[in-house]
Write an enzyme that holds these catalytic residues in place. Structure first.
Site, PDB file in Angstrom:
ATOM      1  N   TYR A 285      -4.105  12.783  -5.770  1.00 15.17           N
ATOM      2  CA  TYR A 285      -4.786  11.506  -5.541  1.00 15.17           C
ATOM      3  C   TYR A 285      -5.292  11.376  -4.098  1.00 15.17           C
ATOM      4  O   TYR A 285      -6.261  10.667  -3.833  1.00 15.17           O
ATOM      5  CB  TYR A 285      -3.832  10.365  -5.878  1.00 15.17           C
ATOM      6  CG  TYR A 285      -4.494   9.093  -6.337  1.00 15.17           C
ATOM      7  CD1 TYR A 285      -5.490   9.098  -7.307  1.00 15.17           C
ATOM      8  CD2 TYR A 285      -4.097   7.867  -5.831  1.00 15.17           C
ATOM      9  CE1 TYR A 285      -6.083   7.923  -7.742  1.00 15.17           C
ATOM     10  CE2 TYR A 285      -4.674   6.685  -6.265  1.00 15.17           C
ATOM     11  CZ  TYR A 285      -5.667   6.717  -7.221  1.00 15.17           C
ATOM     12  OH  TYR A 285      -6.239   5.548  -7.644  1.00 15.17           O
TER      13      TYR A 285
ATOM     14  N   LYS B 269      -6.084   2.660  -2.062  1.00 13.71           N
ATOM     15  CA  LYS B 269      -5.438   1.666  -2.916  1.00 13.71           C
ATOM     16  C   LYS B 269      -4.416   0.840  -2.125  1.00 13.71           C
ATOM     17  O   LYS B 269      -4.230  -0.358  -2.385  1.00 13.71           O
ATOM     18  CB  LYS B 269      -4.755   2.342  -4.107  1.00 13.71           C
ATOM     19  CG  LYS B 269      -5.725   2.913  -5.135  1.00 13.71           C
ATOM     20  CD  LYS B 269      -6.600   1.841  -5.760  1.00 13.71           C
ATOM     21  CE  LYS B 269      -7.440   2.403  -6.902  1.00 13.71           C
ATOM     22  NZ  LYS B 269      -8.359   1.395  -7.488  1.00 13.71           N
TER      23      LYS B 269
END
Length: 255
Positions: free
Chosen positions: A154, A161
């Site tokens: 990720y 995020k």
């Protein structure tokens, strides 16, 4: 039978595929009585085609959340279509390929900046663009992927995020005086277009096969969409700055 969004007018971003959480949010919102308007970028025609699969027709507006001209004209376009807004859904995220897939230590700042702008700062941009159309009781809901952890592959979407989650809390603080709420739904992995753009996504998603107390189906975005709709409704009038997990329980599991 009336729905929990009867009379609500909702703007929803990010409807790119029928497999997306945004699409199922739009579908459930209409089923629950809302009037909706969709935004799309860079291909509004793609969203227009997908929107035909919704229970009722929905207008699509082109919106690049990094473009000030697009943001400045948004309120006027939405006002012409719906008059006002009761809710906004932020389902936008993007990182260049060199910011994903195990390249964390080598990603240039330009790519990190793009990920932060599109995926985190855009929540503030969208909220402020829509604020003139919203009144007390309005709800802003975004989508995150639990930023407490460093996930395989990720990479810089993780810090993006984390920034999104912090941005939501600060928006909740500063918009509260106007009676507006801002919350996030943290969903488990879904086989959406965004997910498929992450190199090695299968390695990340495999965590749910062994650690999820509730069986997790990557092909079913509707549970997350229903959570978004619940937060758009009047059922959570004093909930703001919150992150609701819809991930089968993985977020609370220890070793």
């Amino acid at each position: 039978m009336s729905g929990i969004l009867d009379g609500k007018r909702i703007l929803i971003t990010g409807v790119l595929m029928e497999s997306s959480i945004a699409f199922h949010t739009a579908k459930v919102a209409q089923e629950q009585g809302a009037e909706i308007i969709l935004t799309a970028f860079p291909r509004p025609t793609l969203t227009e085609r997908i929107a035909k699969k919704l229970p009722r027709p929905a207008k699509v507006i082109e919106l690049d959340v990094t473009n000030d001209e697009h943001l400045d004209r948004l309120a006027g376009l939405v006002k012409d279509e719906l008059g006002s807004l009761d809710g906004v859904v932020h389902s936008i995220g993007f990182a260049p390929q060199d910011a994903l897939g195990g390249n964390f230590l080598n990603t240039p700042f330009e790519s990190v900046a793009t990920a932060m702008h599109v995926s985190a700062f855009s929540l503030k941009s969208l909220a402020m663009a829509c604020k003139p159309l919203m009144s007390e009781g309005g709800s802003i809901v975004g989508l995150t992927f639990d930023a407490q952890f460093a996930w395989p592959q990720y990479d810089w979407m993780g810090p993006a995020k984390a920034a999104l989650e912090a941005t939501s809390r600060y928006l909740a603080r500063d918009l509260g005086k106007d009676g507006l709420r801002c919350n996030l739904v943290s969903a488990g992995p879904i086989g959406s277009m965004a997910a498929k753009s992450i190199p090695g996504f299968g390695e990340l998603a495999d965590v749910w096969n062994t650690r999820s107390p509730l069986a997790w189906d990557m092909s079913d975005p509707e549970p997350a969409g229903r959570a978004v709709v619940a937060l758009l409704s009047d059922f959570f009038p004093k909930t703001t700055g919150e992150i609701i997990h819809v991930d089968g329980g993985v977020h609370m599991m220890g070793a």
